[in-house]
Design a protein around this motif. Structure first.
Motif, PDB file in Angstrom:
ATOM      1  N   ARG A  41      -6.776   8.798   0.751  1.00 53.63           N
ATOM      2  CA  ARG A  41      -5.844   8.369  -0.288  1.00 53.63           C
ATOM      3  C   ARG A  41      -5.571   6.872  -0.180  1.00 53.63           C
ATOM      4  NH1 ARG A  41      -0.655  10.436  -0.944  1.00 53.63           N
ATOM      5  NH2 ARG A  41      -1.474  12.542  -0.771  1.00 53.63           N
ATOM      6  N   GLN A  42      -5.067   6.328  -1.281  1.00 56.25           N
ATOM      7  CA  GLN A  42      -4.636   4.930  -1.273  1.00 56.25           C
ATOM      8  C   GLN A  42      -3.163   4.863  -1.614  1.00 56.25           C
ATOM      9  OE1 GLN A  42      -7.363   2.617  -3.695  1.00 56.25           O
ATOM     10  NE2 GLN A  42      -8.982   2.836  -2.167  1.00 56.25           N
ATOM     11  N   PRO A  43      -2.356   4.020  -0.923  1.00 58.50           N
ATOM     12  CA  PRO A  43      -2.789   3.120   0.139  1.00 58.50           C
ATOM     13  C   PRO A  43      -3.452   3.895   1.284  1.00 58.50           C
ATOM     14  CG  PRO A  43      -0.450   2.798  -0.384  1.00 58.50           C
ATOM     15  CD  PRO A  43      -0.901   3.963  -1.141  1.00 58.50           C
ATOM     16  N   SER A  44      -4.433   3.242   1.931  1.00 61.32           N
ATOM     17  CA  SER A  44      -5.200   3.902   2.981  1.00 61.32           C
ATOM     18  C   SER A  44      -4.387   3.987   4.272  1.00 61.32           C
ATOM     19  CB  SER A  44      -6.483   3.111   3.243  1.00 61.32           C
ATOM     20  OG  SER A  44      -6.184   1.959   4.009  1.00 61.32           O
ATOM     21  N   GLU A  46       3.475  -9.642  -6.793  1.00 56.56           N
ATOM     22  CA  GLU A  46       2.124 -10.222  -6.741  1.00 56.56           C
ATOM     23  C   GLU A  46       1.514 -10.014  -5.360  1.00 56.56           C
ATOM     24  OE1 GLU A  46       4.718 -11.901  -8.109  1.00 56.56           O
ATOM     25  OE2 GLU A  46       4.071 -11.674 -10.192  1.00 56.56           O
ATOM     26  N   MET A  47       2.362 -10.203  -4.331  1.00 57.37           N
ATOM     27  CA  MET A  47       1.889  -9.981  -2.971  1.00 57.37           C
ATOM     28  C   MET A  47       1.440  -8.531  -2.796  1.00 57.37           C
ATOM     29  SD  MET A  47       4.038  -9.462   0.451  1.00 57.37           S
ATOM     30  CE  MET A  47       4.509  -7.957  -0.344  1.00 57.37           C
ATOM     31  N   LEU A  48       2.252  -7.616  -3.346  1.00 60.93           N
ATOM     32  CA  LEU A  48       1.929  -6.197  -3.220  1.00 60.93           C
ATOM     33  C   LEU A  48       0.608  -5.877  -3.938  1.00 60.93           C
ATOM     34  CD1 LEU A  48       3.359  -3.785  -1.900  1.00 60.93           C
ATOM     35  CD2 LEU A  48       4.357  -3.254  -4.115  1.00 60.93           C
ATOM     36  N   ALA A  49       0.414  -6.450  -5.134  1.00 66.32           N
ATOM     37  CA  ALA A  49      -0.826  -6.223  -5.882  1.00 66.32           C
ATOM     38  C   ALA A  49      -2.038  -6.725  -5.104  1.00 66.32           C
ATOM     39  CB  ALA A  49      -0.746  -6.909  -7.247  1.00 66.32           C
ATOM     40  N   LEU A  50      -1.876  -7.878  -4.463  1.00 68.81           N
ATOM     41  CA  LEU A  50      -2.974  -8.434  -3.662  1.00 68.81           C
ATOM     42  C   LEU A  50      -3.269  -7.543  -2.454  1.00 68.81           C
ATOM     43  CD1 LEU A  50      -1.939 -12.184  -3.862  1.00 68.81           C
ATOM     44  CD2 LEU A  50      -4.077 -11.226  -4.756  1.00 68.81           C
ATOM     45  N   LEU A  51      -2.212  -7.030  -1.843  1.00 64.88           N
ATOM     46  CA  LEU A  51      -2.409  -6.130  -0.697  1.00 64.88           C
ATOM     47  C   LEU A  51      -3.142  -4.859  -1.125  1.00 64.88           C
ATOM     48  CD1 LEU A  51       0.984  -6.329   1.275  1.00 64.88           C
ATOM     49  CD2 LEU A  51      -1.256  -7.132   2.037  1.00 64.88           C
ATOM     50  N   PHE A  52      -2.763  -4.300  -2.287  1.00 59.21           N
ATOM     51  CA  PHE A  52      -3.447  -3.101  -2.784  1.00 59.21           C
ATOM     52  C   PHE A  52      -4.938  -3.372  -3.014  1.00 59.21           C
ATOM     53  CE2 PHE A  52       0.642  -1.019  -3.867  1.00 59.21           C
ATOM     54  CZ  PHE A  52       0.333   0.295  -3.543  1.00 59.21           C
ATOM     55  N   HIS A  65     -10.680  -0.258   2.659  1.00 63.40           N
ATOM     56  CA  HIS A  65     -10.833   1.202   2.652  1.00 63.40           C
ATOM     57  C   HIS A  65     -12.287   1.574   2.327  1.00 63.40           C
ATOM     58  CE1 HIS A  65      -9.202   5.226   0.821  1.00 63.40           C
ATOM     59  NE2 HIS A  65      -9.560   5.390   2.070  1.00 63.40           N
ATOM     60  N   TRP A  66     -12.853   0.867   1.350  1.00 62.54           N
ATOM     61  CA  TRP A  66     -14.243   1.123   0.959  1.00 62.54           C
ATOM     62  C   TRP A  66     -15.181   0.875   2.138  1.00 62.54           C
ATOM     63  CZ3 TRP A  66     -17.191   3.322  -2.692  1.00 62.54           C
ATOM     64  CH2 TRP A  66     -18.551   3.031  -2.667  1.00 62.54           C
ATOM     65  N   GLU A  67     -15.055  -0.291   2.725  1.00 60.17           N
ATOM     66  CA  GLU A  67     -15.994  -0.684   3.789  1.00 60.17           C
ATOM     67  C   GLU A  67     -15.818   0.138   5.050  1.00 60.17           C
ATOM     68  OE1 GLU A  67     -16.985  -5.165   2.458  1.00 60.17           O
ATOM     69  OE2 GLU A  67     -16.974  -4.584   4.566  1.00 60.17           O
ATOM     70  N   ALA A  68     -14.548   0.412   5.414  1.00 56.97           N
ATOM     71  CA  ALA A  68     -14.272   1.055   6.701  1.00 56.97           C
ATOM     72  C   ALA A  68     -14.388   2.571   6.635  1.00 56.97           C
ATOM     73  CB  ALA A  68     -12.874   0.659   7.171  1.00 56.97           C
ATOM     74  N   GLU A  69     -14.169   3.154   5.459  1.00 52.60           N
ATOM     75  CA  GLU A  69     -14.032   4.610   5.421  1.00 52.60           C
ATOM     76  C   GLU A  69     -14.883   5.270   4.325  1.00 52.60           C
ATOM     77  OE1 GLU A  69      -9.875   5.697   5.626  1.00 52.60           O
ATOM     78  OE2 GLU A  69     -10.306   7.704   4.826  1.00 52.60           O
ATOM     79  N   ILE A  70     -14.746   4.782   3.083  1.00 45.80           N
ATOM     80  CA  ILE A  70     -15.397   5.495   1.976  1.00 45.80           C
ATOM     81  C   ILE A  70     -16.926   5.371   2.047  1.00 45.80           C
ATOM     82  CG2 ILE A  70     -15.606   5.653  -0.552  1.00 45.80           C
ATOM     83  CD1 ILE A  70     -12.692   4.510  -0.674  1.00 45.80           C
ATOM     84  N   GLU A  71     -17.400   4.139   2.112  1.00 43.19           N
ATOM     85  CA  GLU A  71     -18.838   3.896   2.069  1.00 43.19           C
ATOM     86  C   GLU A  71     -19.576   4.582   3.226  1.00 43.19           C
ATOM     87  OE1 GLU A  71     -21.517   1.901   3.167  1.00 43.19           O
ATOM     88  OE2 GLU A  71     -22.627   2.298   1.299  1.00 43.19           O
ATOM     89  N   PRO A  72     -19.067   4.482   4.481  1.00 39.90           N
ATOM     90  CA  PRO A  72     -19.770   5.166   5.576  1.00 39.90           C
ATOM     91  C   PRO A  72     -19.905   6.673   5.346  1.00 39.90           C
ATOM     92  CG  PRO A  72     -18.193   3.592   6.460  1.00 39.90           C
ATOM     93  CD  PRO A  72     -17.959   3.641   4.985  1.00 39.90           C
ATOM     94  N   HIS A  73     -18.876   7.286   4.761  1.00 42.23           N
ATOM     95  CA  HIS A  73     -18.973   8.726   4.471  1.00 42.23           C
ATOM     96  C   HIS A  73     -20.003   8.995   3.378  1.00 42.23           C
ATOM     97  CE1 HIS A  73     -16.082  10.870   6.944  1.00 42.23           C
ATOM     98  NE2 HIS A  73     -15.326   9.787   6.899  1.00 42.23           N
ATOM     99  N   VAL A  87     -16.581  12.183  -1.014  1.00 46.15           N
ATOM    100  CA  VAL A  87     -15.301  11.553  -0.686  1.00 46.15           C
ATOM    101  C   VAL A  87     -14.376  11.757  -1.883  1.00 46.15           C
ATOM    102  CG1 VAL A  87     -14.102   9.396  -0.137  1.00 46.15           C
ATOM    103  CG2 VAL A  87     -16.384   9.824   0.808  1.00 46.15           C
ATOM    104  N   ILE A  88     -13.192  12.304  -1.606  1.00 49.87           N
ATOM    105  CA  ILE A  88     -12.187  12.471  -2.661  1.00 49.87           C
ATOM    106  C   ILE A  88     -11.012  11.573  -2.315  1.00 49.87           C
ATOM    107  CG2 ILE A  88     -10.623  14.070  -3.845  1.00 49.87           C
ATOM    108  CD1 ILE A  88     -12.498  16.357  -2.976  1.00 49.87           C
ATOM    109  N   SER A  89     -10.702  10.648  -3.205  1.00 48.85           N
ATOM    110  CA  SER A  89      -9.563   9.754  -2.957  1.00 48.85           C
ATOM    111  C   SER A  89      -8.431  10.029  -3.943  1.00 48.85           C
ATOM    112  CB  SER A  89      -9.981   8.286  -3.058  1.00 48.85           C
ATOM    113  OG  SER A  89      -8.863   7.453  -2.791  1.00 48.85           O
ATOM    114  N   ASP A  90      -7.259  10.234  -3.376  1.00 46.87           N
ATOM    115  CA  ASP A  90      -6.036  10.366  -4.157  1.00 46.87           C
ATOM    116  C   ASP A  90      -5.600   8.929  -4.474  1.00 46.87           C
ATOM    117  OD1 ASP A  90      -3.546  11.030  -5.142  1.00 46.87           O
ATOM    118  OD2 ASP A  90      -3.034  12.382  -3.487  1.00 46.87           O
ATOM    119  N   ARG A  91      -5.895   8.479  -5.687  1.00 45.94           N
ATOM    120  CA  ARG A  91      -5.642   7.121  -6.213  1.00 45.94           C
ATOM    121  C   ARG A  91      -6.755   6.128  -5.872  1.00 45.94           C
ATOM    122  NH1 ARG A  91      -1.039   7.106  -8.515  1.00 45.94           N
ATOM    123  NH2 ARG A  91       0.658   8.459  -7.865  1.00 45.94           N
ATOM    124  N   TYR A  92      -6.958   5.204  -6.860  1.00 46.52           N
ATOM    125  CA  TYR A  92      -7.939   4.114  -6.686  1.00 46.52           C
ATOM    126  C   TYR A  92      -7.569   2.987  -7.662  1.00 46.52           C
ATOM    127  CZ  TYR A  92     -12.594   2.232  -5.459  1.00 46.52           C
ATOM    128  OH  TYR A  92     -13.632   1.452  -5.007  1.00 46.52           O
TER     129      TYR A  92
END
Ligand code: ADP
Length: 201
Positions: A40-43, A66-72, A79-87, A94-99
């Protein structure tokens, strides 16, 4: 070599049932012998954890949108590089709750929409995005009944505005609309049918 997995996203306002449905889709795919990674996101990564801290209402803490949007947007890439893509590379679903659609809807409330789209332009496209559509009133009732942590997004007027934003923005992410205002099993069935139609699983 094993086939690359598929990336499925569930979207909807709080209380629309995405958490419940993500688990049901996982069970459905596993019953067909597929390996499924639920996320899910936030991861749960470092950036996602920081976002959760900002989202939980803390006394005296102002939120810079704006800071929050940048963090998201940053969390999404991490999240993509560390978790989604490797799976996906390992052949898992991979099922993600929010993107991305969640950022357009939620962060777009407080920041210029085009800018939110721009900072999310590097997030890879999912294979399938579902929008579980439900009235803000019905979803709000479920959230109240569920209880839990109070978040900044947690009031009815806000939910109504977010519901409208989903209706307007879902097509920009090619999201498939599923009526969420019916029983859990009926929603699951509709999602499974759409998954069969679009992904052949
Ligand atoms: P979300 O993750 O979208 O906020 P949840 O899956 O956590 O939504 O569901 C919110 C609450 O509503 C939970 O208590 C859940 O059991 C309940 N719920 C989910 N889907 C339905 C449904 N189709 N009908 C009735 N209650 C539901």
């Amino acid at each position: 070599m094993e086939k690359r997995g598929r990336f499925i996203v569930l979207e909807g306002i709080d209380g629309s049932g995405t958490t419940t449905q993500a688990e049901n889709l996982k069970a459905h795919l596993e019953s067909q012998g597929k390996k499924v990674h639920l996320t899910r996101q936030p991861s749960t990564g470092v950036i996602g954890k920081t976002i959760r801290e900002f989202l939980a209402k803390k006394e005296g803490q102002a939120v810079n949108w704006e800071m929050l949007a940048l963090l998201f947007a940053a969390d999404r890439l991490h999240h993509w590089e560390a978790e989604i893509e490797p799976h996906l590379r390992a052949g898992d679903f991979v099922i993600s709750d929010r993107y991305v659609l969640s950022s357009l809807v939620y962060q777009g409330e407080d920041c210029p929409e085009e800018w939110v789209a721009q900072i999310n332009q590097y997030a890879p496209q999912p294979d399938l995005t579902f929008w579980v559509n439900i009235s803000a009133e019905a979803a709000f009732k479920r959230v109240k009944d569920r209880g839990g942590v109070e978040e900044v997004y947690d009031d009815l007027a806000k939910q109504q505005s977010l519901e409208k934003r989903y209706a307007r923005l879902a097509s920009s992410q090619n999201a498939i609309e599923v009526n969420g205002d019916r029983s859990i099993s009926e929603v699951t069935q509709a999602l499974c049918e759409a998954m069969q139609k679009h992904l052949g699983v």
